[in-house]
Design a protein around this motif. Structure first.
Motif, PDB file in Angstrom:
ATOM      1  N   GLN A   1       0.826  -1.215   0.000  1.00 31.84           N
ATOM      2  CA  GLN A   1       0.000   0.000   0.000  1.00 31.84           C
ATOM      3  C   GLN A   1       0.854   1.258   0.000  1.00 31.84           C
ATOM      4  O   GLN A   1       0.543   2.234  -0.681  1.00 31.84           O
ATOM      5  N   VAL A   2       1.968   1.249   0.743  1.00 32.00           N
ATOM      6  CA  VAL A   2       2.831   2.434   0.787  1.00 32.00           C
ATOM      7  C   VAL A   2       3.577   2.598  -0.529  1.00 32.00           C
ATOM      8  O   VAL A   2       3.695   3.708  -1.064  1.00 32.00           O
ATOM      9  N   LYS A   3       4.087   1.504  -1.080  1.00 35.10           N
ATOM     10  CA  LYS A   3       4.831   1.596  -2.338  1.00 35.10           C
ATOM     11  C   LYS A   3       3.935   2.050  -3.482  1.00 35.10           C
ATOM     12  O   LYS A   3       4.410   2.702  -4.420  1.00 35.10           O
ATOM     13  N   ALA A   4       2.656   1.700  -3.424  1.00 38.24           N
ATOM     14  CA  ALA A   4       1.741   2.133  -4.491  1.00 38.24           C
ATOM     15  C   ALA A   4       1.548   3.646  -4.489  1.00 38.24           C
ATOM     16  O   ALA A   4       1.226   4.237  -5.526  1.00 38.24           O
ATOM     17  N   GLN A   5       1.741   4.300  -3.351  1.00 39.64           N
ATOM     18  CA  GLN A   5       1.556   5.750  -3.258  1.00 39.64           C
ATOM     19  C   GLN A   5       2.854   6.532  -3.438  1.00 39.64           C
ATOM     20  O   GLN A   5       2.823   7.745  -3.566  1.00 39.64           O
ATOM     21  N   LEU A   6       3.987   5.861  -3.427  1.00 44.60           N
ATOM     22  CA  LEU A   6       5.269   6.543  -3.593  1.00 44.60           C
ATOM     23  C   LEU A   6       5.568   6.771  -5.069  1.00 44.60           C
ATOM     24  O   LEU A   6       5.174   5.972  -5.925  1.00 44.60           O
TER      25      LEU A   6
ATOM     26  N   ARG B   1       7.913   6.874  -8.481  1.00 43.07           N
ATOM     27  CA  ARG B   1       8.886   5.902  -8.970  1.00 43.07           C
ATOM     28  C   ARG B   1      10.315   6.414  -8.907  1.00 43.07           C
ATOM     29  O   ARG B   1      11.246   5.628  -8.784  1.00 43.07           O
ATOM     30  N   ARG B   2      10.505   7.706  -9.000  1.00 38.11           N
ATOM     31  CA  ARG B   2      11.852   8.270  -8.938  1.00 38.11           C
ATOM     32  C   ARG B   2      12.398   8.202  -7.513  1.00 38.11           C
ATOM     33  O   ARG B   2      11.718   8.563  -6.556  1.00 38.11           O
TER      34      ARG B   2
END
Length: 351
Positions: free
Chosen positions: A102-107, A109-110
């Motif tokens: 869930q956290v990675k989906a909101q971060l 890509r850079r």
């Protein structure tokens, strides 16, 4: 207690979308003796006479630390608590994976934009928890899969749940080392105690320990057993597919932990470079300020010199004007002195 109950319900799949995203833990292989102990005794009205599902439902209201302490009551409750502790560790791993996704989906890509994002600290804490879970997995799950023990430190599971709930409920969490200080301390103590005190006892119970002892120990006495060649001994120790799969899983877990450590090291290097750049900028500003102060001092010295010359010139002009006022009188006296001899000569000539 209520927060622990809610978290336990979510992990069991009774909390809506979050619980439905998880899978039930794989069944642990149990011996016939363990299964016999898990079955309720006939015609018993005590707590231990209840079905295993009812006992687990009752114990779900307790924390995992309290569950681990209940193992001392009796053998049947010990087996129930072992099942709950093993399932608890698998559930907290799944809960962590879900939070991390869930956290990675909101971060973004850079990588450069992630450091300035509002969820940057959330990602750092979850990465550190992932490393800690990998270390615990490598330490305990080898013996748990062999049915030699269970996941003993229930307090570690409670602390991991506390950290994950804190990350999910806080928009601006503290730094990772402040949040994970307690988890690192108790997990490190648990792993050290397990490796030093419990692992030597479990290794004696593992299958094939006598062969490994012969290989690692002193040379055996001559006899029929010495007729086995080294190749035969190693052929008996060929790993099965299950062991190879476990080794591959451990290698994968080690690679994940190494990746997380490399990420932390790269972030620390970037921070060190930024601090070094800030120090260089401060040194440059200090040098510029020093030059400006030197120029100001030179200007002040020049102004003091000019002021001194002006003061001296004004003093000289005032003294010169006083001498000019006295000069006509002196000139009259000089003229009169020169006229006196002339007058006396004229008088003499007249006589």
């Amino acid at each position: 207690k209520m927060a622990a109950l809610e978290e336990r319900l979510l992990s069991d799949g009774e909390g809506g979308a979050l619980g439905s995203a998880r899978l039930s833990p794989p069944p642990v292989a149990e011996s016939s003796e363990a299964l016999a102990l898990l079955e309720p005794p006939p015609q018993s009205n005590t707590l231990m006479g209840l079905p295993i599902v009812a006992i687990e439902s009752i114990l779900s209201f307790l924390s995992y630390d309290e569950t681990s302490q209940l193992r001392l009551v009796c053998k049947r409750l010990d087996l129930v608590c072992q099942r709950m502790l093993n399932q608890g560790f698998l559930k907290v791993e799944r809960y962590h994976n879900l939070c991390q996704k869930q956290v990675k989906a909101q971060l973004p890509r850079r990588e450069s934009e992630r450091r300035n994002h509002s969820l940057a600290r959330h990602a750092d804490i979850l990465a550190a928890v992932e490393t800690r879970l990998s270390l615990l997995n490598m330490t305990f799950m080898k013996y748990v899969d062999s049915n030699l023990c269970c996941f003993i430190p229930g307090k570690v599971i409670d602390e991991i749940y506390r950290v994950l709930r804190y990350v999910n409920s806080t928009r601006a969490p503290q730094r990772a080392h402040e949040v994970l200080q307690e988890l690192r301390d108790i997990s490190s103590m648990a792993m050290e105690y397990f490796d030093e005190k419990i692992v030597p006892i479990l290794k004696r119970k593992m299958p094939g320990s006598d062969v490994s002892g012969r290989l690692m120990g002193t040379a055996p006495a001559p006899g029929p057993s010495t007729s086995l060649t080294t190749m035969q001994l190693f052929s008996k120790q060929n790993p099965s597919r299950q062991e190879v799969t476990k080794l591959q899983q451990q290698v994968k877990v080690n690679g994940t932990g190494l990746t997380a450590l490399k990420r932390e090291i790269s972030e620390l290097r970037i921070k060190a470079q930024e601090q070094q750049k800030q120090l260089q900028d401060q040194d440059q500003k200090l040098l510029e300020q020093t030059q400006i102060i030197g120029e100001q001092n030179a200007r002040l010295a020049e102004l003091e010199r000019k002021l001194r010359e002006v003061m001296e010139s004004t003093v000289g002009n005032s003294s010169g004007s006083g001498s000019n006022e006295q000069s006509p009188r002196k000139r009259r006296k000089a003229v009169e002195s020169t006229d006196c001899p002339r007058k006396s000569k004229r008088l003499r000539n007249r006589k």
